[in-house]
Design an enzyme around this catalytic site. Structure first.
Site, PDB file in Angstrom:
ATOM      1  N   HIS A   1       0.839  -1.205   0.000  1.00 19.66           N
ATOM      2  CA  HIS A   1       0.000   0.000   0.000  1.00 19.66           C
ATOM      3  C   HIS A   1       0.873   1.253   0.000  1.00 19.66           C
ATOM      4  O   HIS A   1       1.761   1.388   0.829  1.00 19.66           O
ATOM      5  CB  HIS A   1      -0.903   0.018   1.229  1.00 19.66           C
ATOM      6  CG  HIS A   1      -2.061  -0.931   1.128  1.00 19.66           C
ATOM      7  ND1 HIS A   1      -3.141  -0.890   1.964  1.00 19.66           N
ATOM      8  CD2 HIS A   1      -2.307  -1.936   0.264  1.00 19.66           C
ATOM      9  CE1 HIS A   1      -4.007  -1.829   1.632  1.00 19.66           C
ATOM     10  NE2 HIS A   1      -3.510  -2.495   0.604  1.00 19.66           N
TER      11      HIS A   1
ATOM     12  N   TYR B   1      -9.139   5.136   7.901  1.00 22.26           N
ATOM     13  CA  TYR B   1      -9.347   5.443   9.318  1.00 22.26           C
ATOM     14  C   TYR B   1     -10.376   6.569   9.369  1.00 22.26           C
ATOM     15  O   TYR B   1     -10.212   7.560   8.651  1.00 22.26           O
ATOM     16  CB  TYR B   1      -8.048   5.935   9.959  1.00 22.26           C
ATOM     17  CG  TYR B   1      -6.945   4.888  10.056  1.00 22.26           C
ATOM     18  CD1 TYR B   1      -6.729   4.196  11.242  1.00 22.26           C
ATOM     19  CD2 TYR B   1      -6.113   4.598   8.976  1.00 22.26           C
ATOM     20  CE1 TYR B   1      -5.719   3.247  11.361  1.00 22.26           C
ATOM     21  CE2 TYR B   1      -5.093   3.643   9.079  1.00 22.26           C
ATOM     22  CZ  TYR B   1      -4.914   2.982  10.269  1.00 22.26           C
ATOM     23  OH  TYR B   1      -3.911   2.040  10.386  1.00 22.26           O
TER      24      TYR B   1
ATOM     25  N   PRO C   1      -3.927   0.010  18.800  1.00 24.14           N
ATOM     26  CA  PRO C   1      -3.700  -0.494  17.444  1.00 24.14           C
ATOM     27  C   PRO C   1      -3.823   0.556  16.336  1.00 24.14           C
ATOM     28  O   PRO C   1      -3.605   0.229  15.168  1.00 24.14           O
ATOM     29  CB  PRO C   1      -4.797  -1.559  17.277  1.00 24.14           C
ATOM     30  CG  PRO C   1      -5.864  -1.147  18.228  1.00 24.14           C
ATOM     31  CD  PRO C   1      -5.184  -0.487  19.385  1.00 24.14           C
TER      32      PRO C   1
ATOM     33  N   LYS D   1       1.330  -0.487  15.007  1.00 28.24           N
ATOM     34  CA  LYS D   1       2.762  -0.554  15.325  1.00 28.24           C
ATOM     35  C   LYS D   1       3.188  -1.785  16.128  1.00 28.24           C
ATOM     36  O   LYS D   1       4.381  -2.070  16.249  1.00 28.24           O
ATOM     37  CB  LYS D   1       3.185   0.702  16.113  1.00 28.24           C
ATOM     38  CG  LYS D   1       3.119   1.979  15.306  1.00 28.24           C
ATOM     39  CD  LYS D   1       4.144   1.966  14.195  1.00 28.24           C
ATOM     40  CE  LYS D   1       4.018   3.133  13.265  1.00 28.24           C
ATOM     41  NZ  LYS D   1       4.330   2.808  11.876  1.00 28.24           N
TER      42      LYS D   1
ATOM     43  N   TYR E   1       3.978   6.554   9.943  1.00 28.96           N
ATOM     44  CA  TYR E   1       3.166   5.391   9.567  1.00 28.96           C
ATOM     45  C   TYR E   1       4.014   4.355   8.831  1.00 28.96           C
ATOM     46  O   TYR E   1       3.896   3.156   9.093  1.00 28.96           O
ATOM     47  CB  TYR E   1       1.974   5.838   8.697  1.00 28.96           C
ATOM     48  CG  TYR E   1       0.897   4.780   8.618  1.00 28.96           C
ATOM     49  CD1 TYR E   1      -0.124   4.719   9.566  1.00 28.96           C
ATOM     50  CD2 TYR E   1       0.903   3.824   7.606  1.00 28.96           C
ATOM     51  CE1 TYR E   1      -1.093   3.730   9.521  1.00 28.96           C
ATOM     52  CE2 TYR E   1      -0.067   2.830   7.548  1.00 28.96           C
ATOM     53  CZ  TYR E   1      -1.061   2.792   8.507  1.00 28.96           C
ATOM     54  OH  TYR E   1      -2.020   1.812   8.454  1.00 28.96           O
TER      55      TYR E   1
HETATM   56  C1  PHB Z   1      -5.864  -4.684  10.791  1.00 31.04           C
HETATM   57  O1  PHB Z   1      -5.934  -4.914   9.580  1.00 31.04           O
HETATM   58  O2  PHB Z   1      -6.203  -5.534  11.630  1.00 31.04           O
HETATM   59  C2  PHB Z   1      -5.378  -3.359  11.260  1.00 31.04           C
HETATM   60  C3  PHB Z   1      -4.900  -2.461  10.329  1.00 31.04           C
HETATM   61  C4  PHB Z   1      -4.464  -1.216  10.739  1.00 31.04           C
HETATM   62  C5  PHB Z   1      -4.505  -0.887  12.066  1.00 31.04           C
HETATM   63  C6  PHB Z   1      -4.962  -1.806  13.014  1.00 31.04           C
HETATM   64  C7  PHB Z   1      -5.407  -3.048  12.601  1.00 31.04           C
HETATM   65  O3  PHB Z   1      -4.095   0.346  12.446  1.00 31.04           O
END
Ligand code: PHB
Ligand code: APR
Length: 397
Positions: free
Chosen positions: A80, A208, A300, A304, A392
């Site tokens: 990505h 997000y 989460p 990280k 990120y």
């Molecule tokens: C996930 O795909 O489980 C996932 C992706 C990004 C995050 C947290 C979890 O920030």
């Protein structure tokens, strides 16, 4: 012959915990000719069925490649170049590739990575002991050894060093005397309700979302498997979230563009996880070295957790390998300081992104206004976007 008659086993590095940290350490040490034994409390099936996050920084991808476990990740993982933050229903794309020196992330489930590591280690006849019960660490300031039980018998492993890779609830951290251990913790007043479904993702990249009703995240495991989350109260019950209600809520929180492309389907799995920031210092005491979730937890939001496990193992394996090559102890002595410097930056970023995107139950109206002002600022400022992007994709080792 029973173990007791053979006498205690011996290895150079005893590794407690067969999650990503412990398995990766075992593999990297093996490549350098350093002997280890991994003691894992659960069964292999259990370890490989745990659903965890799945975003790998470039430095983690490079490490996995060097460790010789990257083949399936490259074949099946998704690269990505960016992700979006939605607020007021409108997406803002963070173009990681153009905002950094061309860096990207790899979306590949931790569950898959754990399987790859297990396959590699078990495949070469590595010493990986599952269902090791009541693991106890002894004499970590002197001549360390580990005792555990399996199939009703007690076993002992003598070693030069112990790597405590047994996660947040493991036995290792507690073996460091309370007088020298300092713990920092923040527990967030909400959790994430996660759902996994065999439907195509609603976007090529992660989304997000900051919504007045609470945070939401659209993620994926593959082109045909999606992973979604919504922020929820900590006392929420899964029974109160039948599939349709969850899809409706995701459609509202992720905004109209994502909702229009969202495919609904039956949930394969649903669970609620709390959010926590936690760091234990130092990460070394005597001959015990903590790594991964045993030493720190991040919420989460920045994905990280797994990446910090990898960077800890980078520093720790470097120190151990140098020691066995030349007797040099510099890398072991600087392990805790180096690892913590990177851990704290990831803690900061995960806390920041959580604060920017979640609804805090006790927040005054001004706090939501300030969140939106910050998001507006990021939208207008390439400097601010770059700060988000470089964190990120992962800070350098
Ligand atoms: C996930 O795909 O489980 C996932 C992706 C990004 C995050 C947290 C979890 O920030
Ligand atoms: N004895 C032996 N093994 C144990 C013990 C114990 N007392 N306690 C826990 N374990 C095992 C767990 O069963 C687990 O398999 O240690 C392992 C720890 O693995 P993780 O919790 O996955 O931690 P880590 O390997 O550091 O990986 C960090 O995992 O939790 C995610 O988000 C986190 O992605 C990050 C990654």
């Amino acid at each position: 012959m029973p173990d007791e008659e053979r006498g205690p086993m011996r290895t150079q590095v005893a590794i407690i915990g067969g999650g990503p940290s412990g398995l990766l350490l075992s593999q990297i040490l093996h490549q350098a000719g350093v002997d280890s034994v991994v003691l894992e409390r659960r069964s292999r099936e259990h370890v490989e069925s745990r659903i965890r996050a799945g975003v790998l920084e470039q430095v983690s991808v490079d490490m996995l490649d060097r460790a010789g476990v990257g083949a399936r990740m490259h074949a099946e993982g998704l690269e990505h170049d960016g992700f979006s933050i939605v607020y007021d229903g409108v997406p803002m794309r963070i173009d990681m590739r153009s905002l950094t020196d061309g860096a990207h992330v790899m979306v590949y489930g931790q569950t898959e990575l754990t399987r790859d590591l297990n396959d590699t280690i078990v495949g070469r006849g590595g010493n990986l002991i599952f269902e090791a019960e009541d693991v106890a660490l002894h004499d970590i300031e002197g001549r360390p050894y580990v005792i555990w039980r399996k199939d009703g018998a007690e076993h002992r492993l003598d070693c030069d060093f112990i790597a405590g890779c047994d996660g947040y609830h493991g036995a290792s951290r507690a073996s460091i005397p309370a007088a020298v251990r300092r713990e920092y913790e923040k527990v967030y007043p909400f959790g994430w309700l996660g759902v996994l479904a065999d439907v195509p993702p609603c976007d090529e990249e992660l989304i997000y979302s900051n919504h007045a009703r609470g945070f939401a995240l659209a993620s994926m495991r593959s082109q045909t498997r999606s992973r979604y989350y919504i922020q929820c109260p900590l006392d929420e019950h899964l029974e109160d979230w039948p599939d349709e209600k969850l899809w409706d809520e995701l459609a509202i929180r992720l905004g109209p563009q994502a909702a229009a492309r969202m495919t609904r389907g039956p949930a394969l799995e649903k669970s609620i996880a709390p959010l926590r920031s936690f760091v234990a210092e130092p990460m070394r005491h005597g001959r015990l070295f903590l790594a991964g979730d045993a030493a720190h937890i991040v919420p989460p939001t920045g994905a990280k957790g797994l990446n910090l496990a990898a960077s800890d193992i980078h520093y720790l394996s470097e120190g151990l390998i140098a020691y066995y090559r030349s007797g040099a102890t510099g890398g072991l002595d600087s392990y805790s300081g180096k690892a913590l410097a990177r851990v704290w930056k990831a803690e900061r970023f995960s806390w920041y992104l959580t604060g920017l995107t979640h609804r805090f139950p006790d927040a005054a109206p001004i706090e939501r206004k300030l969140q939106i002002a910050e998001l507006d600022y990021i939208r207008c400022s390439s400097a601010a976007q770059r700060a988000v992007a470089e964190n990120y994709v992962g800070l350098p080792l």
